[in-house]
Write a protein that holds these residues in place. Structure first.
Motif, PDB file in Angstrom:
ATOM      1  N   LYS A  62       0.832  -1.207   0.000  1.00 22.49           N
ATOM      2  CA  LYS A  62       0.000   0.000   0.000  1.00 22.49           C
ATOM      3  C   LYS A  62       0.867   1.257   0.000  1.00 22.49           C
ATOM      4  CE  LYS A  62      -4.429  -1.181   2.097  1.00 22.49           C
ATOM      5  NZ  LYS A  62      -5.322  -0.954   3.242  1.00 22.49           N
ATOM      6  N   ALA A  63       1.898   1.253   0.815  1.00 23.03           N
ATOM      7  CA  ALA A  63       2.797   2.410   0.876  1.00 23.03           C
ATOM      8  C   ALA A  63       3.437   2.651  -0.488  1.00 23.03           C
ATOM      9  CB  ALA A  63       3.867   2.202   1.947  1.00 23.03           C
ATOM     10  N   LYS A  64       3.879   1.589  -1.120  1.00 25.20           N
ATOM     11  CA  LYS A  64       4.503   1.715  -2.438  1.00 25.20           C
ATOM     12  C   LYS A  64       3.492   2.216  -3.473  1.00 25.20           C
ATOM     13  CE  LYS A  64       7.120  -0.790  -5.910  1.00 25.20           C
ATOM     14  NZ  LYS A  64       7.707  -2.052  -6.331  1.00 25.20           N
ATOM     15  N   ASP A  65       2.301   1.638  -3.478  1.00 27.46           N
ATOM     16  CA  ASP A  65       1.265   2.030  -4.435  1.00 27.46           C
ATOM     17  C   ASP A  65       0.860   3.494  -4.278  1.00 27.46           C
ATOM     18  OD1 ASP A  65       1.304  -0.559  -5.387  1.00 27.46           O
ATOM     19  OD2 ASP A  65      -0.588  -1.151  -4.420  1.00 27.46           O
ATOM     20  N   LYS A  66       0.887   4.002  -3.042  1.00 31.12           N
ATOM     21  CA  LYS A  66       0.472   5.383  -2.776  1.00 31.12           C
ATOM     22  C   LYS A  66       1.654   6.339  -2.725  1.00 31.12           C
ATOM     23  CE  LYS A  66      -3.717   4.047  -0.430  1.00 31.12           C
ATOM     24  NZ  LYS A  66      -4.875   4.898  -0.512  1.00 31.12           N
ATOM     25  N   ASN A  67       2.827   5.813  -3.090  1.00 33.25           N
ATOM     26  CA  ASN A  67       4.046   6.619  -3.098  1.00 33.25           C
ATOM     27  C   ASN A  67       4.334   7.247  -1.726  1.00 33.25           C
ATOM     28  OD1 ASN A  67       6.328   7.421  -4.501  1.00 33.25           O
ATOM     29  ND2 ASN A  67       5.455   9.418  -4.993  1.00 33.25           N
ATOM     30  N   VAL A  68       4.107   6.452  -0.677  1.00 35.35           N
ATOM     31  CA  VAL A  68       4.378   6.875   0.693  1.00 35.35           C
ATOM     32  C   VAL A  68       5.731   6.312   1.107  1.00 35.35           C
ATOM     33  CG1 VAL A  68       3.647   6.601   3.104  1.00 35.35           C
ATOM     34  CG2 VAL A  68       1.940   7.003   1.310  1.00 35.35           C
ATOM     35  N   LYS A  69       6.578   7.194   1.644  1.00 33.16           N
ATOM     36  CA  LYS A  69       7.899   6.746   2.088  1.00 33.16           C
ATOM     37  C   LYS A  69       7.743   5.870   3.333  1.00 33.16           C
ATOM     38  CE  LYS A  69      10.939  10.011   2.602  1.00 33.16           C
ATOM     39  NZ  LYS A  69      11.901  11.014   3.123  1.00 33.16           N
ATOM     40  N   LEU A  70       8.211   4.653   3.264  1.00 33.38           N
ATOM     41  CA  LEU A  70       8.184   3.731   4.396  1.00 33.38           C
ATOM     42  C   LEU A  70       9.637   3.392   4.711  1.00 33.38           C
ATOM     43  CD1 LEU A  70       6.679   1.852   6.379  1.00 33.38           C
ATOM     44  CD2 LEU A  70       6.688   0.126   4.567  1.00 33.38           C
ATOM     45  N   ILE A  71      10.087   3.791   5.870  1.00 37.98           N
ATOM     46  CA  ILE A  71      11.491   3.589   6.234  1.00 37.98           C
ATOM     47  C   ILE A  71      11.593   2.400   7.176  1.00 37.98           C
ATOM     48  CG2 ILE A  71      13.532   4.624   7.272  1.00 37.98           C
ATOM     49  CD1 ILE A  71      12.202   7.364   6.617  1.00 37.98           C
ATOM     50  N   LEU A  72      12.291   1.395   6.728  1.00 35.21           N
ATOM     51  CA  LEU A  72      12.522   0.202   7.532  1.00 35.21           C
ATOM     52  C   LEU A  72      13.992   0.163   7.941  1.00 35.21           C
ATOM     53  CD1 LEU A  72      10.525  -2.325   5.339  1.00 35.21           C
ATOM     54  CD2 LEU A  72       9.783  -1.244   7.466  1.00 35.21           C
ATOM     55  N   PRO A  73      14.319  -0.528   9.024  1.00 33.53           N
ATOM     56  CA  PRO A  73      15.722  -0.613   9.448  1.00 33.53           C
ATOM     57  C   PRO A  73      16.611  -1.183   8.353  1.00 33.53           C
ATOM     58  CG  PRO A  73      14.280  -1.416  11.172  1.00 33.53           C
ATOM     59  CD  PRO A  73      13.420  -1.226   9.955  1.00 33.53           C
ATOM     60  N   SER A  74      17.747  -0.535   8.139  1.00 37.09           N
ATOM     61  CA  SER A  74      18.720  -1.021   7.161  1.00 37.09           C
ATOM     62  C   SER A  74      19.809  -1.853   7.828  1.00 37.09           C
ATOM     63  CB  SER A  74      19.353   0.158   6.415  1.00 37.09           C
ATOM     64  OG  SER A  74      19.951   1.061   7.335  1.00 37.09           O
ATOM     65  N   ASP A  75      19.998  -1.646   9.130  1.00 29.67           N
ATOM     66  CA  ASP A  75      20.967  -2.445   9.882  1.00 29.67           C
ATOM     67  C   ASP A  75      20.434  -2.688  11.286  1.00 29.67           C
ATOM     68  OD1 ASP A  75      21.331   0.196  10.785  1.00 29.67           O
ATOM     69  OD2 ASP A  75      23.486  -0.050  11.059  1.00 29.67           O
ATOM     70  N   VAL A  76      20.997  -3.691  11.929  1.00 25.36           N
ATOM     71  CA  VAL A  76      20.514  -4.094  13.252  1.00 25.36           C
ATOM     72  C   VAL A  76      21.679  -4.445  14.170  1.00 25.36           C
ATOM     73  CG1 VAL A  76      18.269  -4.962  12.472  1.00 25.36           C
ATOM     74  CG2 VAL A  76      20.223  -6.484  12.471  1.00 25.36           C
TER      75      VAL A  76
END
Length: 169
Positions: free
Chosen positions: A24-38
């Motif tokens: 949904k975020a991608k379809d609506k062009n909404v920036k979704l920030i997920l962890p890149s490192d842990v």
């Protein structure tokens, strides 16, 4: 996303929902920030051996217990450029000092945004509230509520039964 997660905890019944929300975020062009490192640990213990890895490179007996420094830098930039920030869920196992950095850093950045720029900062959910209070910052954010789900529903514009009952008087 199909990444290996080692021995990290996962709520299997939420994987489909997460996938749907990401789409949904991608379809609506909404920036979704997920962890890149842990921050990884070899056991669920404050004295565990630790390492830092990319979020898509957790393997073997390791488990992710906090967000890593690269992720914190990304979140810092977003918080510093935002006027409204909602915090609903700790970044890691904040109850263990060695895995609390992500959560405490986010709380500090939110408090700074409120105090210095007048940003609206909302902390929702019992664990989030406990973490922010543990960091001594509960009085430095705009709004705080132990009702995490209710806070999100209110922000969605849904009518809350408790509030509705009060307004009927």
């Amino acid at each position: 996303m199909g990444y290996g997660i080692g021995k990290s905890l996962v709520e299997d019944d939420m994987v489909e929902l997460a996938s749907t929300l990401m789409k949904k975020a991608k379809d609506k062009n909404v920036k979704l920030i997920l962890p890149s490192d842990v921050v990884l640990a070899d056991k669920f213990d404050n004295s565990a051996n630790t390492a830092i890895a990319k979020a898509n490179e957790i393997s073997g007996d390791w488990m992710g217990l906090d967000v890593g420094p690269e992720t914190l830098e990304t979140f810092r930039k977003e918080i510093e450029s935002s006027n409204t920030i909602v915090f609903n869920g700790p970044m890691g196992v904040f109850e263990m000092p060695n895995f609390s950095k992500g959560t405490v850093t986010i709380a500090q950045l939110m408090a700074k945004a409120t105090q210095e720029r007048g940003a609206i900062t909302i902390v929702g959910g019992g664990d989030s509230v406990a973490a922010v209070n543990q960091a001594g910052l509960g009085d430095k954010v705009s709004h705080i509520s132990t009702g995490g789900g209710a806070s999100l529903e209110l922000l969605e514009g849904k009518e809350l039964p408790g509030v509705a009952a009060l307004t009927e008087v």
